[in-house]
Design a protein around this motif. Structure first.
Motif, PDB file in Angstrom:
ATOM      1  N   GLU A 110      -1.855  -6.800  -0.627  1.00 42.43           N
ATOM      2  CA  GLU A 110      -2.380  -6.180   0.746  1.00 42.43           C
ATOM      3  C   GLU A 110      -1.046  -5.980   1.645  1.00 42.43           C
ATOM      4  OE1 GLU A 110      -6.942  -7.202   1.899  1.00 42.43           O
ATOM      5  OE2 GLU A 110      -5.434  -8.504   2.569  1.00 42.43           O
ATOM      6  N   THR A 111      -0.179  -6.764   1.673  1.00 43.05           N
ATOM      7  CA  THR A 111       0.791  -6.665   2.668  1.00 43.05           C
ATOM      8  C   THR A 111       1.778  -5.440   2.008  1.00 43.05           C
ATOM      9  OG1 THR A 111       0.982  -9.122   2.939  1.00 43.05           O
ATOM     10  CG2 THR A 111       2.728  -8.063   3.727  1.00 43.05           C
ATOM     11  N   LYS A 113       0.751  -2.835   0.691  1.00 43.75           N
ATOM     12  CA  LYS A 113      -0.134  -1.540   1.095  1.00 43.75           C
ATOM     13  C   LYS A 113      -0.044  -1.528   2.688  1.00 43.75           C
ATOM     14  CE  LYS A 113      -2.533   1.821   0.111  1.00 43.75           C
ATOM     15  NZ  LYS A 113      -2.249   2.854  -0.481  1.00 43.75           N
ATOM     16  N   ILE A 114      -0.139  -2.420   3.363  1.00 46.82           N
ATOM     17  CA  ILE A 114      -0.079  -2.428   4.762  1.00 46.82           C
ATOM     18  C   ILE A 114       1.300  -1.779   5.243  1.00 46.82           C
ATOM     19  CG2 ILE A 114      -0.096  -3.682   7.089  1.00 46.82           C
ATOM     20  CD1 ILE A 114      -1.979  -5.741   5.473  1.00 46.82           C
ATOM     21  N   PRO A 117       1.856   2.140   3.252  1.00 46.78           N
ATOM     22  CA  PRO A 117       0.574   2.810   2.897  1.00 46.78           C
ATOM     23  C   PRO A 117       0.508   4.146   2.069  1.00 46.78           C
ATOM     24  CG  PRO A 117       0.950   3.083   5.085  1.00 46.78           C
ATOM     25  CD  PRO A 117       2.198   2.300   4.731  1.00 46.78           C
ATOM     26  N   ALA A 161      -6.105  -9.238   5.220  1.00 48.10           N
ATOM     27  CA  ALA A 161      -5.591  -8.098   6.204  1.00 48.10           C
ATOM     28  C   ALA A 161      -6.427  -8.181   7.519  1.00 48.10           C
ATOM     29  CB  ALA A 161      -5.762  -6.740   5.798  1.00 48.10           C
ATOM     30  N   VAL A 326      -6.909  -0.882   1.771  1.00 46.36           N
ATOM     31  CA  VAL A 326      -7.056  -1.529   3.142  1.00 46.36           C
ATOM     32  C   VAL A 326      -7.662  -0.620   4.136  1.00 46.36           C
ATOM     33  CG1 VAL A 326      -5.804  -3.151   4.854  1.00 46.36           C
ATOM     34  CG2 VAL A 326      -4.913  -3.076   2.555  1.00 46.36           C
ATOM     35  N   GLU A 328      -8.102   1.524   6.861  1.00 45.30           N
ATOM     36  CA  GLU A 328      -6.983   2.251   7.792  1.00 45.30           C
ATOM     37  C   GLU A 328      -6.838   1.566   9.200  1.00 45.30           C
ATOM     38  OE1 GLU A 328      -5.566   6.568   8.724  1.00 45.30           O
ATOM     39  OE2 GLU A 328      -6.673   6.510   7.034  1.00 45.30           O
ATOM     40  N   ALA A 331      -5.600  -1.958   8.679  1.00 46.46           N
ATOM     41  CA  ALA A 331      -4.094  -1.912   8.336  1.00 46.46           C
ATOM     42  C   ALA A 331      -3.249  -1.868   9.403  1.00 46.46           C
ATOM     43  CB  ALA A 331      -3.998  -1.034   7.256  1.00 46.46           C
ATOM     44  N   ASP A 332      -3.637  -0.777  10.156  1.00 45.58           N
ATOM     45  CA  ASP A 332      -2.673  -0.456  11.565  1.00 45.58           C
ATOM     46  C   ASP A 332      -2.490  -1.541  12.378  1.00 45.58           C
ATOM     47  OD1 ASP A 332      -2.496   2.160  10.864  1.00 45.58           O
ATOM     48  OD2 ASP A 332      -4.186   3.133  11.906  1.00 45.58           O
ATOM     49  N   ARG A 335      -0.374  -4.361  10.417  1.00 47.97           N
ATOM     50  CA  ARG A 335       0.872  -3.818  10.272  1.00 47.97           C
ATOM     51  C   ARG A 335       1.810  -4.394  11.469  1.00 47.97           C
ATOM     52  NH1 ARG A 335      -0.145   1.277  10.030  1.00 47.97           N
ATOM     53  NH2 ARG A 335      -0.658   1.087   7.777  1.00 47.97           N
TER      54      ARG A 335
END
Ligand code: 13P
Ligand code: SF4
Length: 350
Positions: A110-111, A113-114, A117, A161, A326, A328, A331-332, A335
């Motif tokens: 997940e990290t 992907k974050i 992306p 996340a 994740v 969006e 994720a934003d 991040r």
């Protein structure tokens, strides 16, 4: 959930995966990195998988980011980059290949992907979790904020996340004390690992650190008495702990650090005998590199990390599963917390 029957049938129809001593012999350079811990018959079984995975990586423009807890066949055979959580997160930001296969647990994927992306991030087994991830939840973090108004939330990367998104900044075992020290507030909320928080509290006594009661199933199983017994057996044993261990366990050790911190300590000090109070594959992965070190101790395995196998990595590359997504908006926000950690770590020279 993986359908093992279908997976094995399709892999067997597509690749020649029978144990192959000749191929194993051809790949002797790779085997030399694990020959003290992997037997020749086991290498003959692994070699066709290693060869197929390395071929597929090229065909599909994929890289494998592997945590230090991966087994030696993965760590030395197919990984493009190996490291601790912080190193893997930083590496994920730099990947240019189309696909990242995470040799590690779900929060690590997940990290990745974050942080990157646009890449396809695959985890070979969705069930590779972590006893810390989701132990607090975003609601638990909100409750902590209510209890300690104005205190920043420093969240371990071993979280979902959503938990990261609810936090001000992340930390890993290699930068936790420095991150907490850098917070302006006197009171700092650390989630979700109570032992990491308690170990950091000893290193940063000027802060009032409050914590959640999460724990790692692997590291909480070691006791201080175990370590005293090893010392009594051989007072020369160098004992090295991970800071996810309880504080009285860390107190019994000669050094405590992240998984890469532990590897670097052993590389540098080359103790005659070492007890690594952490996951079992750590010693296996550096055993050939450091033949002068006698690694002792129990083999405590992380049941989640051990869900990742060569077979599942091959399947993941072959079938394109399991892809990590994740949301969006989540994720934003997540991040921001992870990137703040990376930026601060770089500024602090970690
Ligand atoms: P490191 O960041 O030290 O690699 O730790 C990750 C982990 O999950 C330890 O159990
Ligand atoms: Fe999580 Fe512990 Fe496994 Fe690390 S060793 S992934 S903290 S359960």
């Amino acid at each position: 959930m993986l359908d093992f029957r279908t997976m094995r049938q399709e892999l067997a129809e597509t690749y020649d995966l029978a144990p192959n001593p000749d191929l194993a012999e051809e790949m002797n350079d790779t085997y030399a990195k694990m020959s003290r811990v992997v037997t020749p018959p086991d290498w003959a079984t692994a070699a066709p998988y290693v060869a197929a995975i390395n071929r597929l990586k090229k065909e599909k423009n994929a890289v494998i980011l592997a945590h230090n807890y991966m087994t030696p066949d993965i760590y030395h055979g197919v990984a493009d980059f190996m490291g601790d959580s912080l190193q893997l997160a930083i590496k994920a930001t730099e990947v240019e290949a189309d696909i990242i296969v995470q040799g590690g647990v779900h929060f690590m994927a997940e990290t990745s992907k974050i942080l990157n992306p646009s890449k396809t991030v695959l985890i070979p087994d969705m069930e590779a979790g972590c006893s810390l991830a989701n132990s607090i939840g975003a609601a638990g973090i909100a409750a902590m904020r209510e209890k300690y108004p104005g205190a920043p939330v420093v969240t371990y990367v071993n979280t979902t996340a959503e938990e990261k998104a609810a936090s001000d900044i992340c930390c890993t075992s290699s930068n936790a004390a420095a991150i907490v020290r850098a917070m302006e507030s006197d009171t700092v909320i650390m989630t979700p690992d109570q032992y990491l928080a308690q170990n950091v509290a000893r290193q940063v006594p000027e802060k009032n650190i409050v914590w959640w009661n999460g724990s790692c199933v692997v590291h909480e199983s070691f006791t201080a008495q175990d370590l005293r017994d090893y010392r009594k057996w051989n007072p020369e044993t160098t004992i090295i702990t991970h800071p996810e261990c309880p504080t009285d366990v860390v107190d019994e050790s000669d050094f405590s650090g992240s998984t890469s911190g532990i590897i670097n300590y052993v590389r540098e000090h080359k103790p005659a005998q070492a007890l690594l109070v952490t996951e079992c594959s750590m010693a296996s992965n550096i055993s050939d590199e450091l033949p002068e070190v006698d690694f002792v101790g129990p083999c405590n395995m992380c049941p989640f990390m051990k869900k990742i196998t060569l077979e599942k990595i091959l399947w993941s590359l072959h079938a394109g599963g399991e892809e990590v997504h994740v949301d969006e908006a989540v994720a934003d926000k997540a991040r921001v917390a992870v990137q703040r950690m990376i930026d601060l770590s770089r500024d602090l020279g970690i």
